[in-house]
Design a protein around this motif. Structure first.
Motif, PDB file in Angstrom:
ATOM      1  N   ARG A   1      55.542  43.297  45.390  1.00  0.00           N
ATOM      2  CA  ARG A   1      54.346  43.416  44.992  1.00  0.00           C
ATOM      3  C   ARG A   1      53.955  42.699  43.813  1.00  0.00           C
ATOM      4  O   ARG A   1      53.002  41.857  43.932  1.00  0.00           O
ATOM      5  N   MET A   2      55.160  41.702  43.215  1.00  0.00           N
ATOM      6  CA  MET A   2      55.043  39.652  42.327  1.00  0.00           C
ATOM      7  C   MET A   2      53.450  39.179  43.116  1.00  0.00           C
ATOM      8  O   MET A   2      52.993  39.192  43.020  1.00  0.00           O
ATOM      9  N   PHE A   3      54.545  38.937  44.356  1.00  0.00           N
ATOM     10  CA  PHE A   3      53.633  38.553  46.087  1.00  0.00           C
ATOM     11  C   PHE A   3      52.349  38.943  45.750  1.00  0.00           C
ATOM     12  O   PHE A   3      51.161  38.351  46.229  1.00  0.00           O
ATOM     13  N   ARG A   4      52.078  39.787  46.310  1.00  0.00           N
ATOM     14  CA  ARG A   4      51.284  40.614  46.633  1.00  0.00           C
ATOM     15  C   ARG A   4      49.939  40.117  45.373  1.00  0.00           C
ATOM     16  O   ARG A   4      48.116  40.021  45.000  1.00  0.00           O
ATOM     17  N   VAL A   5      50.110  40.983  44.050  1.00  0.00           N
ATOM     18  CA  VAL A   5      49.189  40.896  42.871  1.00  0.00           C
ATOM     19  C   VAL A   5      48.750  39.340  42.654  1.00  0.00           C
ATOM     20  O   VAL A   5      47.118  38.756  42.437  1.00  0.00           O
ATOM     21  N   PHE A   6      49.902  38.607  42.518  1.00  0.00           N
ATOM     22  CA  PHE A   6      49.421  36.899  42.056  1.00  0.00           C
ATOM     23  C   PHE A   6      48.337  36.606  43.527  1.00  0.00           C
ATOM     24  O   PHE A   6      47.792  35.868  43.621  1.00  0.00           O
ATOM     25  N   VAL A   7      48.487  36.831  44.694  1.00  0.00           N
ATOM     26  CA  VAL A   7      47.243  36.278  46.457  1.00  0.00           C
ATOM     27  C   VAL A   7      46.112  37.191  45.696  1.00  0.00           C
ATOM     28  O   VAL A   7      45.131  36.319  46.008  1.00  0.00           O
ATOM     29  N   ALA A   8      46.382  38.275  45.496  1.00  0.00           N
ATOM     30  CA  ALA A   8      45.037  38.974  45.138  1.00  0.00           C
ATOM     31  C   ALA A   8      44.115  37.727  43.604  1.00  0.00           C
ATOM     32  O   ALA A   8      42.728  38.511  44.163  1.00  0.00           O
ATOM     33  N   GLU A   9      44.746  37.572  43.252  1.00  0.00           N
ATOM     34  CA  GLU A   9      44.041  37.485  41.853  1.00  0.00           C
ATOM     35  C   GLU A   9      44.317  35.767  41.400  1.00  0.00           C
ATOM     36  O   GLU A   9      42.726  35.974  40.808  1.00  0.00           O
ATOM     37  N   SER A  10      44.185  35.342  42.478  1.00  0.00           N
ATOM     38  CA  SER A  10      44.755  34.127  42.267  1.00  0.00           C
ATOM     39  C   SER A  10      43.109  33.465  42.525  1.00  0.00           C
ATOM     40  O   SER A  10      42.775  32.111  42.091  1.00  0.00           O
TER      41      SER A  10
ATOM     42  N   LEU B   1      48.736  46.055  20.850  1.00  0.00           N
ATOM     43  CA  LEU B   1      48.987  45.158  21.302  1.00  0.00           C
ATOM     44  C   LEU B   1      48.082  43.487  21.403  1.00  0.00           C
ATOM     45  O   LEU B   1      48.610  43.249  22.031  1.00  0.00           O
ATOM     46  N   TYR B   2      47.206  44.005  21.003  1.00  0.00           N
ATOM     47  CA  TYR B   2      45.628  43.020  20.215  1.00  0.00           C
ATOM     48  C   TYR B   2      46.826  41.657  19.772  1.00  0.00           C
ATOM     49  O   TYR B   2      46.514  41.067  19.999  1.00  0.00           O
ATOM     50  N   SER B   3      47.629  42.613  18.723  1.00  0.00           N
ATOM     51  CA  SER B   3      48.259  41.508  17.967  1.00  0.00           C
ATOM     52  C   SER B   3      49.319  40.563  18.970  1.00  0.00           C
ATOM     53  O   SER B   3      49.722  39.650  18.567  1.00  0.00           O
ATOM     54  N   TYR B   4      49.808  41.130  19.884  1.00  0.00           N
ATOM     55  CA  TYR B   4      51.066  39.966  20.335  1.00  0.00           C
ATOM     56  C   TYR B   4      49.949  39.213  21.110  1.00  0.00           C
ATOM     57  O   TYR B   4      50.440  38.470  21.785  1.00  0.00           O
ATOM     58  N   PHE B   5      49.081  39.984  21.960  1.00  0.00           N
ATOM     59  CA  PHE B   5      48.450  39.443  23.338  1.00  0.00           C
ATOM     60  C   PHE B   5      46.923  40.035  23.432  1.00  0.00           C
ATOM     61  O   PHE B   5      46.218  41.185  23.475  1.00  0.00           O
ATOM     62  N   PRO B   6      46.122  38.927  22.502  1.00  0.00           N
ATOM     63  CA  PRO B   6      44.445  39.087  22.328  1.00  0.00           C
ATOM     64  C   PRO B   6      43.784  38.985  24.006  1.00  0.00           C
ATOM     65  O   PRO B   6      42.743  39.120  23.813  1.00  0.00           O
ATOM     66  N   ASP B   7      44.237  38.350  24.601  1.00  0.00           N
ATOM     67  CA  ASP B   7      43.957  38.001  26.573  1.00  0.00           C
ATOM     68  C   ASP B   7      45.066  38.508  27.642  1.00  0.00           C
ATOM     69  O   ASP B   7      46.023  38.981  27.103  1.00  0.00           O
ATOM     70  N   LYS B   8      44.200  39.462  28.403  1.00  0.00           N
ATOM     71  CA  LYS B   8      45.098  40.027  29.251  1.00  0.00           C
ATOM     72  C   LYS B   8      45.686  39.565  30.253  1.00  0.00           C
ATOM     73  O   LYS B   8      46.754  39.859  30.886  1.00  0.00           O
ATOM     74  N   ARG B   9      45.225  37.670  30.783  1.00  0.00           N
ATOM     75  CA  ARG B   9      45.327  37.299  31.311  1.00  0.00           C
ATOM     76  C   ARG B   9      46.218  36.330  30.543  1.00  0.00           C
ATOM     77  O   ARG B   9      47.578  35.918  31.445  1.00  0.00           O
ATOM     78  N   LEU B  10      46.739  36.200  29.611  1.00  0.00           N
ATOM     79  CA  LEU B  10      47.898  35.631  29.008  1.00  0.00           C
ATOM     80  C   LEU B  10      49.300  36.461  28.639  1.00  0.00           C
ATOM     81  O   LEU B  10      49.949  36.166  28.986  1.00  0.00           O
TER      82      LEU B  10
ATOM     83  N   PHE C   1      51.239  46.557  35.363  1.00  0.00           N
ATOM     84  CA  PHE C   1      49.875  45.399  36.460  1.00  0.00           C
ATOM     85  C   PHE C   1      50.830  45.180  37.718  1.00  0.00           C
ATOM     86  O   PHE C   1      50.188  45.024  39.162  1.00  0.00           O
ATOM     87  N   MET C   2      52.118  45.511  37.662  1.00  0.00           N
ATOM     88  CA  MET C   2      52.467  45.268  39.515  1.00  0.00           C
ATOM     89  C   MET C   2      52.767  47.221  39.922  1.00  0.00           C
ATOM     90  O   MET C   2      51.864  46.591  40.994  1.00  0.00           O
ATOM     91  N   GLY C   3      51.983  47.865  39.337  1.00  0.00           N
ATOM     92  CA  GLY C   3      51.412  49.606  39.936  1.00  0.00           C
ATOM     93  C   GLY C   3      50.082  48.715  40.154  1.00  0.00           C
ATOM     94  O   GLY C   3      49.428  49.531  41.361  1.00  0.00           O
ATOM     95  N   GLU C   4      49.326  48.340  39.178  1.00  0.00           N
ATOM     96  CA  GLU C   4      47.728  48.497  39.349  1.00  0.00           C
ATOM     97  C   GLU C   4      46.939  46.751  39.493  1.00  0.00           C
ATOM     98  O   GLU C   4      45.712  46.932  40.204  1.00  0.00           O
ATOM     99  N   GLY C   5      48.053  45.788  39.540  1.00  0.00           N
ATOM    100  CA  GLY C   5      47.253  44.462  39.748  1.00  0.00           C
ATOM    101  C   GLY C   5      46.327  44.214  38.353  1.00  0.00           C
ATOM    102  O   GLY C   5      46.357  44.619  38.040  1.00  0.00           O
ATOM    103  N   PHE C   6      46.576  42.697  38.789  1.00  0.00           N
ATOM    104  CA  PHE C   6      45.421  42.751  36.769  1.00  0.00           C
ATOM    105  C   PHE C   6      43.897  43.506  36.481  1.00  0.00           C
ATOM    106  O   PHE C   6      43.793  43.153  35.482  1.00  0.00           O
ATOM    107  N   GLU C   7      43.274  43.326  37.630  1.00  0.00           N
ATOM    108  CA  GLU C   7      41.955  43.988  37.121  1.00  0.00           C
ATOM    109  C   GLU C   7      42.030  45.601  36.837  1.00  0.00           C
ATOM    110  O   GLU C   7      41.440  46.226  36.518  1.00  0.00           O
TER     111      GLU C   7
END
Length: 205
Positions: free
Chosen positions: A107-116, A49-58, A25-31
């Motif tokens: 990186r955290m700031f940029r990712v969240f601003v881009a995706e929010s 992975l799916y068994s822990y997190f069925p939703d990527k946003r989660l 996520f930090m390297g590629e962003g959410f999308e």
């Protein structure tokens, strides 16, 4: 992954999945982050992975919540708040400036601003896990300092926000806009010293 948030399942490989997701996520962003890339970085199968997190946003929100919570809590836990207010604020300011100019913080700031804009729940969750949590820690300290007569504050939340903004002066904005990524100790001390002196000039008892 589906769009509807679901329950997070904790288990033996939970931390492993989070670590892999954080890296991607930090390297590629959410999308830009794919399930295959996350599973590969985590060293687990897609089924795991799916068994822990069925939703990527989660998964994305859990990475953000965990990282922000740990950093905010650990930072305050390492500060001896019984010392004089100027020393405590200086220690806090140094940690804030270091975080705001760190690769992870930027990186955290940029990712969240881009995706929010596309995913408002992501922006809101980041605000709860990051800025609101940091404000809560600062408000708690300022209330203690006021009770000891070290500061005179009426609106503690506003004062906490103002202190954080003072610590973002100059360096953070140069870093976030890629003007420069490297800062000397003298540049960081300049911002730290200015933040504490300005804050105490307004609120010091």
């Amino acid at each position: 992954m589906t769009a509807q948030p679901q329950e997070i399942r904790k288990g033996r490989k939970y931390d492993q999945v989070l670590a892999g997701a954080r890296e991607v996520f930090m390297g590629e962003g959410f999308e830009g982050a794919s399930v295959d890339d996350i599973a590969r970085a985590a060293g687990v199968s897609k089924a795991t992975l799916y068994s822990y997190f069925p939703d990527k946003r989660l998964l994305f929100l859990e990475v953000a919540r965990t990282e922000c919570s740990e950093r905010a809590t650990n930072a305050m836990a390492k500060i001896d708040t019984s010392r004089p207010v100027a020393e405590v604020l200086t220690d806090a300011a140094e940690r804030m400036v270091a975080f705001y100019t760190s690769e992870f913080g930027l990186r955290m700031f940029r990712v969240f601003v881009a995706e929010s804009a596309r995913f408002p729940d992501i922006g809101r969750a980041f605000h709860r896990s990051g800025p609101e949590m940091a404000r809560g820690h600062m408000v708690g300290y300022l209330e203690e300092a006021a009770a000891r007569g070290e500061v005179e504050i009426e609106d503690f939340a506003l004062a906490a926000d103002q202190f954080h903004e003072l610590c973002r002066a100059d360096l953070f904005y140069r870093a976030i806009f890629n003007v420069t990524q490297d800062f000397t100790p003298e540049e960081c001390q300049r911002v730290t010293r200015g933040a504490v002196e300005t804050f105490l000039a307004r609120y010091g008892a």
